[in-house]
Design an enzyme around this catalytic site. Sequence first.
Site, mmCIF file in Angstrom:
data_model
loop_
_atom_site.group_PDB
_atom_site.id
_atom_site.type_symbol
_atom_site.label_atom_id
_atom_site.label_comp_id
_atom_site.label_asym_id
_atom_site.label_seq_id
_atom_site.Cartn_x
_atom_site.Cartn_y
_atom_site.Cartn_z
ATOM 1 N N GLU A 125 -9.573 -2.500 -6.662
ATOM 2 C CA GLU A 125 -9.569 -2.517 -5.188
ATOM 3 C C GLU A 125 -9.818 -3.939 -4.677
ATOM 4 O O GLU A 125 -9.176 -4.392 -3.719
ATOM 5 C CB GLU A 125 -10.621 -1.546 -4.630
ATOM 6 N N GLU A 136 -10.816 6.765 -2.924
ATOM 7 C CA GLU A 136 -10.829 7.193 -1.512
ATOM 8 C C GLU A 136 -12.005 6.573 -0.770
ATOM 9 O O GLU A 136 -11.887 6.133 0.377
ATOM 10 C CB GLU A 136 -10.903 8.724 -1.428
ATOM 11 N N ASP A 190 0.835 -1.198 0.000
ATOM 12 C CA ASP A 190 0.000 0.000 0.000
ATOM 13 C C ASP A 190 0.870 1.249 0.000
ATOM 14 O O ASP A 190 0.495 2.276 -0.541
ATOM 15 C CB ASP A 190 -0.958 0.009 1.192
ATOM 16 N N GLU A 210 0.119 10.421 5.520
ATOM 17 C CA GLU A 210 -0.003 8.963 5.388
ATOM 18 C C GLU A 210 1.356 8.340 5.096
ATOM 19 O O GLU A 210 1.714 7.306 5.669
ATOM 20 C CB GLU A 210 -0.945 8.700 4.215
HETATM 21 C C1 LIG Z 1 -5.217 0.411 -2.646
HETATM 22 C C2 LIG Z 1 -5.605 1.687 -1.975
HETATM 23 N N1 LIG Z 1 -6.760 2.299 -2.313
HETATM 24 C C3 LIG Z 1 -7.135 3.467 -1.711
HETATM 25 C C4 LIG Z 1 -6.333 4.026 -0.731
HETATM 26 C C5 LIG Z 1 -6.762 5.292 -0.022
HETATM 27 N N2 LIG Z 1 -6.251 6.418 -0.685
HETATM 28 C C6 LIG Z 1 -5.015 6.879 -0.402
HETATM 29 O O1 LIG Z 1 -4.371 6.647 0.559
HETATM 30 C C7 LIG Z 1 -5.125 3.364 -0.418
HETATM 31 N N3 LIG Z 1 -4.290 3.871 0.529
HETATM 32 N N4 LIG Z 1 -4.787 2.202 -1.034
#
Ligand SMILES: Cc1ncc(CNC=O)c(N)n1
Length: 236
Positions: free
Chosen positions: A224, A154, A61, A102
Amino acid sequence: MDPVEKNGVIDRWVKKHLVLYTGATRHPFILSIRDGTIDFSSFKRWLWLAVLMGIWLTGQDYIFVREFVPFAASVLLKASKNSDDNSDTEVVLSGLASLSDEISWFKQEAAKWDVPLSDVIVHKSNQNYCRFLESLMLPAVEYSVVFTALWAIETVYQESFSHCLEDGNKTPPELLEACQRWGSEGFGEFCRSLKKIANRCLEKAPDEELKKAEVTFLRVLELEIEFWDMSHGGPK
Ligand SMILES: Cc1ncc(CNC=O)c(N)n1
């Protein structure tokens, strides 16, 4: 919820594609966090936790977020050019600010768990996702399409991790911080602002563009789900 939101384009798409949307926002991976369905024998718990943190601490991530930054910056650029409503720029900017926070969080977590974030092997599904983000950064991609993508990316995290914080959750305490990062009310507010902007643009979009935005929405959901599948199967 004001009327535009209720009958907006996005709510219509969420309803139309509820199975895929639920697949992304209530993935077994997320349900296993919320239900804390881990075998409480200490070894398995630790192993399960290691697998779970795998999504964050094998750096997958972290890699995604590093790729997501230029994408979000490209949306900021488009927002600053889109004369419609320059409050869009402020919304995107606030999102970029939380991204920088983050990244520091990932680094401190990796240090805490003694996991190197450099030369991480990028998993196939992560490569696909990053390539998809790059395709959306091209200048020709319409504003409504990139905002639909930004909102979807998001919102999947917000919907997923806020679910882990709902009453009755059994989320392991070690994971509450990560869940709060994306499941917080503040992040929910940010996602609602993105949805408002996307709906405003989609209301005026010609059919061709509307179709492209809908396909982009579905592609984000698929990516996702693949991302969760990657972690659910453990770091390969
Ligand atoms: C795979 C994925 N999708 C969405 C997010 C959230 N957006 C940014 O941080 C994330 N961190 N990772």
